[in-house]
Design a protein around this motif. Structure first.
Motif, PDB file in Angstrom:
ATOM      1  N   THR A   1      13.820   5.663   7.946  1.00 49.99           N
ATOM      2  CA  THR A   1      14.009   7.109   8.048  1.00 49.99           C
ATOM      3  C   THR A   1      15.461   7.367   8.430  1.00 49.99           C
ATOM      4  O   THR A   1      16.259   6.439   8.572  1.00 49.99           O
ATOM      5  CB  THR A   1      13.067   7.709   9.107  1.00 49.99           C
TER       6      THR A   1
ATOM      7  N   THR B   1       3.472   4.056   7.299  1.00 52.91           N
ATOM      8  CA  THR B   1       2.505   4.918   6.633  1.00 52.91           C
ATOM      9  C   THR B   1       1.246   4.130   6.303  1.00 52.91           C
ATOM     10  O   THR B   1       1.261   2.902   6.185  1.00 52.91           O
ATOM     11  CB  THR B   1       3.070   5.489   5.323  1.00 52.91           C
TER      12      THR B   1
ATOM     13  N   LEU C   1       5.565  15.819   1.822  1.00 52.49           N
ATOM     14  CA  LEU C   1       6.970  15.531   1.556  1.00 52.49           C
ATOM     15  C   LEU C   1       7.464  16.228   0.291  1.00 52.49           C
ATOM     16  O   LEU C   1       8.557  15.946  -0.191  1.00 52.49           O
ATOM     17  CB  LEU C   1       7.168  14.021   1.422  1.00 52.49           C
TER      18      LEU C   1
ATOM     19  N   LEU D   1      11.628   9.866   2.627  1.00 52.24           N
ATOM     20  CA  LEU D   1      11.535   9.506   4.037  1.00 52.24           C
ATOM     21  C   LEU D   1      12.905   9.187   4.629  1.00 52.24           C
ATOM     22  O   LEU D   1      13.147   9.443   5.819  1.00 52.24           O
ATOM     23  CB  LEU D   1      10.600   8.296   4.199  1.00 52.24           C
TER      24      LEU D   1
ATOM     25  N   LEU E   1      14.722  12.081   6.530  1.00 48.92           N
ATOM     26  CA  LEU E   1      14.079  12.800   7.628  1.00 48.92           C
ATOM     27  C   LEU E   1      14.005  11.930   8.878  1.00 48.92           C
ATOM     28  O   LEU E   1      13.902  10.707   8.784  1.00 48.92           O
ATOM     29  CB  LEU E   1      12.660  13.207   7.220  1.00 48.92           C
TER      30      LEU E   1
ATOM     31  N   VAL F   1       8.643  13.202  10.459  1.00 50.58           N
ATOM     32  CA  VAL F   1       7.684  12.716   9.460  1.00 50.58           C
ATOM     33  C   VAL F   1       6.310  12.553  10.097  1.00 50.58           C
ATOM     34  O   VAL F   1       5.290  12.976   9.543  1.00 50.58           O
ATOM     35  CB  VAL F   1       8.164  11.375   8.866  1.00 50.58           C
TER      36      VAL F   1
END
Length: 474
Positions: free
Chosen positions: A125, A132, A147, A162, A165, A170
């Protein structure tokens, strides 16, 4: 209804003392947390390879302790039902290591299932890493939607989104959308109990007749409302030991057939919609003669269907209710979805096991899932014995993956430096595998690790097709 905590409630506070064995402290701690008689610990021994489950954390010690505690609980119940001495427990560490990665050893008609989907894993990130979990299609779709990605977006597009951010943003956006993403965190100082136990009331339990030593749970009826690994491992173990286990799923919540092929051994599986009055009536009939209910959903998520603990005990004061969740039963994260891989990220295991380049790491097994599963099965077995000796009444047992993670991080000392046991073999998982024909085809699968004198060596039946059995007891 009178509730009272049971002796030795908790987990990490239960330290070995001078009046009980200290040769294998994790096993003694787990057994004490389950309320087991300390004098039985001298019946436990280990054999087999020691070069298993290598990790920077004491995973091997956790794994063998959970299986040893479960084996001892099974032996204790077997002795009660057979009217003889408690059988000696001999745990094969190779069998433990193989069973702790049973999903990786599974082969279905020559095909090896994929454990994690392409959208599941660690991702960079803008300020760190996130983990995830998108193995189920509905979780993947929610993750992509939050997203602003198309439903057919691939892993490369996910990585790009990703990377722009912050990890915590997230995490929180995913949580709000019902998706699954957890920021990789440093090792947490928070400590969750390994097990929470309480007695409810004093209703006498149904008497049990004599049973063979390899089926100490024969005649016990278990309603299995669990998914994925931890809960299904627990109920798979109870089925191994003779229990009539009926798994119940919602027809609106799909299951991965490969996962059921791994954890469905010994059980039957049906589908009931608890929001439908007719299906609720069927479930109520099953509950009326169940001995054990095992749930694996977020705290409170089943309450609307009459499955809150107090409601269950009001209906069935002699019931054993065993529950498992991801993040613990109190605190701000208690109601969040979670899986083993996400808990590893959130409590600091992934950071602890990071590679030299900083990429987060993982344990050599889904050890939180499997370890919690064997502890839960052990607690149910111990409760069955307790109820029928000198402690009648219902039992409420609570476990969490976070509690098992706390034990691994803060409650188990690192592996002591010692010479290998004389004659110790090198680990060969193929010795702990077998093949079985099933409704899914020819299965190569791990053998059960439960080890006591006279223990069953395999399940009585292979997994049937998920959700296809009639909702009746055998």
């Amino acid at each position: 209804m009178t509730d009272r905590p049971m002796p030795s409630e908790g987990g990490l506070a239960n330290r070995p003392t001078a009046d009980r064995p200290t040769a294998d402290r994790p096993t003694a701690d787990a057994w004490a947390a389950l309320g087991g008689p300390a004098e039985l610990l001298d019946r436990v021994g280990f054999h087999g390879p020691q070069d298993v489950l290598p990790s920077g954390l004491p995973v091997r010690r956790l794994a063998r302790a959970t299986v040893a505690a479960c084996s001892l609980a099974a032996a204790e119940l077997a002795a009660h039902r057979a009217g003889g001495p408690v059988p000696v427990v001999r745990v094969d560490e190779g069998a433990v290591a193989t069973a702790f990665v049973s999903e990786r050893h599974l082969v279905i008609d020559g095909r090896t299932p994929v454990s994690f989907a392409p959208h599941s894993g660690f991702w960079r990130t803008a300020d760190g890493w996130v983990r995830t979990h998108a193995n189920y299609p509905h979780h993947r779709n929610r993750l992509l939607a939050v997203l602003d990605l198309a439903p057919d977006a691939g892993p490369d597009q996910l990585a790009e989104a990703l990377g722009k951010l912050p990890a915590e943003q997230v995490q929180e956006r995913a949580y709000a959308a019902g998706a699954l993403a957890v920021a990789v965190a440093p090792v947490s100082a928070a400590v969750h109990p390994l097990v929470e136990r309480r007695e409810t009331g004093s209703a006498p339990a149904r008497p049990l007749s004599a049973a063979p030593v390899d089926r100490p749970a024969a005649g016990i009826r278990v309603l299995d409302l669990t998914r994925v690994i931890a809960g299904p491992v627990a109920t798979r173990t109870l089925a191994l030991l003779g229990a009539d286990v009926l798994r119940i799923d919602s027809p609106r919540l799909p299951e991965a057939e490969d996962a059921h092929a791994d954890t469905g051994f010994g059980k039957r599986s049906t589908r009931l919609d608890l929001a439908d009055p007719a299906d609720r009536a069927v479930f109520a009939g099953l509950l009326d003669t169940a001995d054990v209910v095992v749930t694996g959903y977020r705290p409170g998520s089943l309450d609307a269907h009459g499955l809150a603990p107090d409601a269950l005990f009001a209906r069935r004061p002699d019931l054993i209710l065993a529950q498992v969740c991801a993040w613990g039963w109190t605190g701000p994260w208690a109601g969040r979805r979670g899986f083993d891989s996400l808990v590893q990220a959130g409590v600091g295991i992934a950071a602890h096991e990071a590679a030299p380049d900083g990429r987060p790491g993982v344990l050599p097994a889904q050890a939180l899932d499997h370890g919690t599963g064997y502890l839960l099965a052990a607690a149910v077995l111990r409760a069955l014995t307790d109820q029928r000796t000198d402690r009648p009444g219902g039992r409420h047992l609570r476990f969490s993956l976070a509690g098992t993670a706390s034990w691994l991080l803060h409650g188990i000392e690192p592996e002591p430096t010692a010479a290998p046991r004389p004659g110790t073999e090198s680990y060969d998982p193929t010795r702990r595998l077998t093949e079985t024909d099933s409704a899914y085809g020819r299965l190569r699968h791990a053998l059960p690790p439960i080890g006591y004198e006279g223990a069953p060596v395999d399940w009585a039946r292979p997994p049937g097709r998920w959700g296809t059995d009639a909702p009746v007891w055998r």
